[in-house]
Design a protein around this motif. Structure first.
Motif, PDB file in Angstrom:
ATOM      1  N   LEU A  51     -13.436 -19.585   4.654  1.00  0.00           N
ATOM      2  CA  LEU A  51     -12.095 -19.517   4.085  1.00  0.00           C
ATOM      3  C   LEU A  51     -11.724 -18.078   3.706  1.00  0.00           C
ATOM      4  CD1 LEU A  51     -11.997 -22.731   1.838  1.00  0.00           C
ATOM      5  CD2 LEU A  51     -10.866 -22.370   4.034  1.00  0.00           C
ATOM      6  N   SER A  52     -12.672 -17.323   3.239  1.00  0.00           N
ATOM      7  CA  SER A  52     -12.402 -15.917   2.915  1.00  0.00           C
ATOM      8  C   SER A  52     -11.959 -15.161   4.157  1.00  0.00           C
ATOM      9  CB  SER A  52     -13.657 -15.268   2.318  1.00  0.00           C
ATOM     10  OG  SER A  52     -13.986 -15.862   1.074  1.00  0.00           O
ATOM     11  N   ASN A  53     -12.595 -15.441   5.278  1.00  0.00           N
ATOM     12  CA  ASN A  53     -12.204 -14.798   6.540  1.00  0.00           C
ATOM     13  C   ASN A  53     -10.827 -15.243   7.004  1.00  0.00           C
ATOM     14  OD1 ASN A  53     -14.596 -13.351   6.732  1.00  0.00           O
ATOM     15  ND2 ASN A  53     -15.648 -14.965   7.894  1.00  0.00           N
ATOM     16  N   GLN A  54     -10.366 -16.392   6.511  1.00  0.00           N
ATOM     17  CA  GLN A  54      -9.061 -16.913   6.899  1.00  0.00           C
ATOM     18  C   GLN A  54      -7.949 -16.479   5.939  1.00  0.00           C
ATOM     19  OE1 GLN A  54      -8.611 -18.618   9.812  1.00  0.00           O
ATOM     20  NE2 GLN A  54     -10.805 -18.213  10.162  1.00  0.00           N
ATOM     21  N   GLY A  55      -8.278 -15.611   4.962  1.00  0.00           N
ATOM     22  CA  GLY A  55      -7.258 -15.083   4.076  1.00  0.00           C
ATOM     23  C   GLY A  55      -7.191 -15.725   2.707  1.00  0.00           C
ATOM     24  N   PHE A  56      -8.103 -16.653   2.392  1.00  0.00           N
ATOM     25  CA  PHE A  56      -8.140 -17.271   1.064  1.00  0.00           C
ATOM     26  C   PHE A  56      -8.946 -16.375   0.133  1.00  0.00           C
ATOM     27  CE2 PHE A  56      -7.228 -20.707   3.931  1.00  0.00           C
ATOM     28  CZ  PHE A  56      -6.421 -21.571   3.225  1.00  0.00           C
ATOM     29  N   SER A  57      -8.322 -15.873  -0.911  1.00  0.00           N
ATOM     30  CA  SER A  57      -8.993 -14.908  -1.780  1.00  0.00           C
ATOM     31  C   SER A  57      -9.399 -15.493  -3.131  1.00  0.00           C
ATOM     32  CB  SER A  57      -8.081 -13.696  -2.011  1.00  0.00           C
ATOM     33  OG  SER A  57      -6.843 -14.098  -2.592  1.00  0.00           O
ATOM     34  N   ASN A  58      -9.108 -16.762  -3.370  1.00  0.00           N
ATOM     35  CA  ASN A  58      -9.418 -17.368  -4.669  1.00  0.00           C
ATOM     36  C   ASN A  58     -10.161 -18.684  -4.438  1.00  0.00           C
ATOM     37  OD1 ASN A  58      -9.537 -17.962  -7.373  1.00  0.00           O
ATOM     38  ND2 ASN A  58      -7.327 -17.932  -7.720  1.00  0.00           N
ATOM     39  N   VAL A  59     -11.356 -18.549  -3.880  1.00  0.00           N
ATOM     40  CA  VAL A  59     -12.187 -19.706  -3.540  1.00  0.00           C
ATOM     41  C   VAL A  59     -13.466 -19.658  -4.367  1.00  0.00           C
ATOM     42  CG1 VAL A  59     -13.391 -20.942  -1.698  1.00  0.00           C
ATOM     43  CG2 VAL A  59     -11.285 -19.689  -1.187  1.00  0.00           C
ATOM     44  N   TYR A  60     -13.829 -20.784  -4.958  1.00  0.00           N
ATOM     45  CA  TYR A  60     -15.059 -20.828  -5.750  1.00  0.00           C
ATOM     46  C   TYR A  60     -15.791 -22.134  -5.487  1.00  0.00           C
ATOM     47  CZ  TYR A  60     -12.252 -23.696  -8.995  1.00  0.00           C
ATOM     48  OH  TYR A  60     -11.446 -24.663  -9.549  1.00  0.00           O
ATOM     49  N   ILE A  61     -17.089 -22.118  -5.780  1.00  0.00           N
ATOM     50  CA  ILE A  61     -17.937 -23.297  -5.565  1.00  0.00           C
ATOM     51  C   ILE A  61     -18.118 -24.035  -6.883  1.00  0.00           C
ATOM     52  CG2 ILE A  61     -20.220 -24.120  -4.875  1.00  0.00           C
ATOM     53  CD1 ILE A  61     -20.406 -21.761  -2.978  1.00  0.00           C
ATOM     54  N   ALA A  62     -17.731 -25.282  -6.907  1.00  0.00           N
ATOM     55  CA  ALA A  62     -17.917 -26.135  -8.081  1.00  0.00           C
ATOM     56  C   ALA A  62     -19.248 -26.883  -7.945  1.00  0.00           C
ATOM     57  CB  ALA A  62     -16.752 -27.118  -8.204  1.00  0.00           C
TER      58      ALA A  62
END
Length: 462
Positions: free
Chosen positions: A392-403
Motif C-alpha cells: 500500500l505504501s508503494n501505491q501512495g498510501f502514507s497513513n497505514v498501520y498494523i493493528a
C-alpha cells in the motif's frame, strides 16, 4: 449547512392508515405506504397483526435494536407443528402485498430499564436510550441502511442544553428524541419511531436457540450499578440470551461505549443470520406472544406489514451498517465524557447511506494519502500484514498501520468502511483484487478503513 434529500416524492395512497400520534413539526407526519384494499378475512388479519408485531420485534440487537421489518423473512411458511398445514398457508406462501411507497427513516431506541415501571405499562419506555439507531428502508434499491448513534454523543437538546443524546427520551419522550437526532443529522426527516424495552433481547435470543458470535477477548467483571455479571471466554461460540446481553453491555475495554456499538453491530449480523435459518420457523408463534409486550411505536399495522414485506426482499448485501463518525472527548475538554461527532464524516455518511447531498460543499471522500488504513492479519500467513503495508505504501498510501492480529482466522479479506466511506473501501478492494467490502463499523476504531486480511489475498508478483 443546508441539505436536500433526493427522492422525497411521496407515492399517494388513499388506503394508508393514519396513526394518531406524530413526531412533531420538524418531522413529516406520514410516510406514504401503498397498500391493497382491506381483506375481509378476520383470521387472516389476525395473523397479519401478530406477524407484524413479530416483525417489529424480531430483529433487535443487544439492547433493543428491534426491527424485523429489515429482515428477509423466509417465504413459504406454510406449515405448523407436526407438519400440519396452516389454514392461512396461502397467505404465507403468496407473501404480503403491501408496499413501501418511498424511502422511510425510522428512529429505533432500546430503552434502559425503569425499575419502578410495571410490566406492560407505558412507563417502561420512559428511560434513557441505551441504544439509538436510525434505520432507512429504501424501496428504490431494496436496501436497508442502519446508522448507530453512540449513546454518549454530545448534542444540544432544546430546553435542556448540552448533554448526551441518550438523555433526550427521558426528558421529552420519542418526540424530543426525534427532534434531537434530526438536528444532529442536518435536519434529516424522521418518519416514525420504535422504542423497545431492553428486556426483549434476552428472551428473543433464547427463543431463537442462541446466536453464534466470535468473542475476541476474555470478558469478566461485575457491574454493581447495572446489577450485571459478565463472564465470557474468548472464541467462537453460541451465546444464550443472558450471555448475549453480557457481550453487548461489556464496557471495560479501551473503547467503552463505542466498543459496545461495534459489538451490537456484530450481534445484529448474527441475529439476521439466525432469523433466516429455516430451523427457526417453528419458533415464530412463540416470538409473536413474547415480543409484542416490549414494543412502543407509532407505526400502523399496515406500515409494519409493508416494511416487513420490503425487508423480505433483502439479502445480506443490501444491509449496510455504520456508526456516526467521531472521536472521544479529551479529559480536559468537558466535565462529562462525550463522543464528539465529526461533521465531515457525518456528511459523508448522510450522502452515501441516506441519499442526502450537500448544497454548497464538494464531495468529502478522503484522498488516498489521507486515508488512515489499519491492517489486521486474520490469515494463516504470519507476514501478510507487513507485506500489505509495504504494498500500500508503494501505491501512495502514507497513513497505514498494523493493528493487532484478528485471532478468528478468515478465508476472505474484509475491507471495513469504519467511518462509512464506502467509495474508498470499494477503491481499495479493486486495488487488492481480493475480499469484499464490509458495510459496518466493526474494524479498528482509529481507522478510516480496516483491512482484515484473509487467505485470499496474495502479494502481487513483481
Amino acid at each position: 449547512m443546508t441539505k436536500t434529500e433526493r427522492g422525497a416524492h411521496v407515492q399517494p395512497s388513499d388506503q394508508a392508515s393514519q396513526p394518531h400520534s406524530h413526531l412533531g413539526a420538524n418531522v413529516p407526519p406520514q410516510p406514504t405506504i401503498a397498500i391493497p384494499p382491506a381483506q375481509s378475512n378476520p383470521p387472516a388479519r389476525w395473523l397479519l397483526k401478530r406477524l407484524a408485531l413479530v416483525a417489529a420485534a424480531a430483529v433487535s440487537t443487544a439492547i433493543g435494536m428491534t426491527v424485523a421489518m429489515m429482515v428477509p423473512l423466509p417465504t413459504g411458511v406454510a406449515s405448523s407443528t407436526e407438519g400440519e398445514k396452516s389454514p392461512n398457508s396461502s397467505l404465507w406462501q403468496s407473501g404480503f402485498q403491501y408496499q413501501v411507497g418511498r424511502s422511510v427513516n425510522i428512529l429505533v431506541m432500546g430503552i434502559d430499564r425503569v425499575p419502578q415501571a410495571k410490566a406492560g405499562s407505558k412507563e417502561l419506555f420512559n428511560g434513557r436510550s441505551d441504544t439509538m439507531l436510525l434505520l432507512r428502508v429504501d424501496p428504490t434499491d431494496d436496501s436497508v441502511k442502519l446508522l448507530s448513534i453512540p449513546r454518549d454523543t454530545q448534542v444540544s437538546i432544546p430546553t435542556v442544553g448540552v448533554t448526551k443524546v441518550n438523555d433526550a427520551n427521558v426528558r421529552g419522550g420519542s418526540e424530543l428524541a426525534a427532534r434531537t437526532v434530526s438536528g444532529l443529522l442536518n435536519g434529516i426527516s424522521i418518519d416514525r419511531y420504535v422504542r423497545v424495552d431492553t428486556a426483549a433481547f434476552r428472551e428473543l435470543v433464547d427463543l431463537l436457540g442462541g446466536v453464534e458470535v466470535y468473542v475476541p477477548e476474555k470478558m469478566s467483571y461485575v457491574d454493581q450499578t447495572q446489577k450485571l455479571k459478565i463472564d465470557l471466554s474468548p472464541g467462537l461460540q453460541t451465546l444464550n440470551g443472558d450471555q448475549a446481553e453480557q457481550f453487548a453491555r461489556f464496557r471495560q475495554d479501551a473503547y467503552g461505549d463505542i466498543g459496545r456499538v461495534q459489538r451490537q453491530q456484530t450481534l445484529l449480523k448474527a441475529l439476521l443470520k439466525r432469523l433466516t435459518n429455516p430451523l427457526v420457523l417453528p419458533r415464530l408463534p412463540g416470538l409473536v406472544s413474547a415480543m409484542q409486550k416490549y414494543i412502543d411505536t407509532n407505526l400502523s399495522l399496515e406500515e409494519m406489514i409493508a416494511l416487513t414485506s420490503a425487508g423480505r426482499k433483502l439479502s445480506q448485501g443490501n444491509f449496510k451498517m455504520v456508526m456516526l463518525p467521531g472521536r472521544f472527548s479529551n479529559p480536559d475538554e468537558f466535565v462529562a465524557s462525550y463522543w464528539i461527532m465529526n461533521p465531515e464524516g457525518r456528511d459523508r455518511v448522510l450522502r452515501q447511506y441516506f441519499d442526502v447531498e450537500a448544497m454548497d460543499a464538494a464531495t468529502n471522500q478522503l484522498r488516498t494519502q489521507d486515508l488512515r488504513v489499519a491492517i489486521q492479519n486474520a490469515s494463516s500467513k504470519p507476514d501478510a500484514a507487513s507485506e500489505l503495508r509495504a504494498y500500500l505504501s508503494n501505491q501512495g498510501f502514507s497513513n497505514v498501520y498494523i493493528a493487532s492480529d484478528w485471532s478468528d482466522k478468515q478465508k476472505q479479506t474484509q475491507i471495513i468502511a469504519q467511518q462509512g466511506d464506502l467509495s474508498s473501501a470499494e477503491m481499495v478492494q479493486k486495488l487488492l483484487n481480493a475480499g469484499r467490502v464490509a458495510a459496518d463499523s466493526t474494524g479498528d476504531l482509529d481507522s478510516d478503513l480496516t483491512i482484515r486480511l484473509g487467505d485470499d489475498w496474495v502479494f502481487p508478483a513483481k
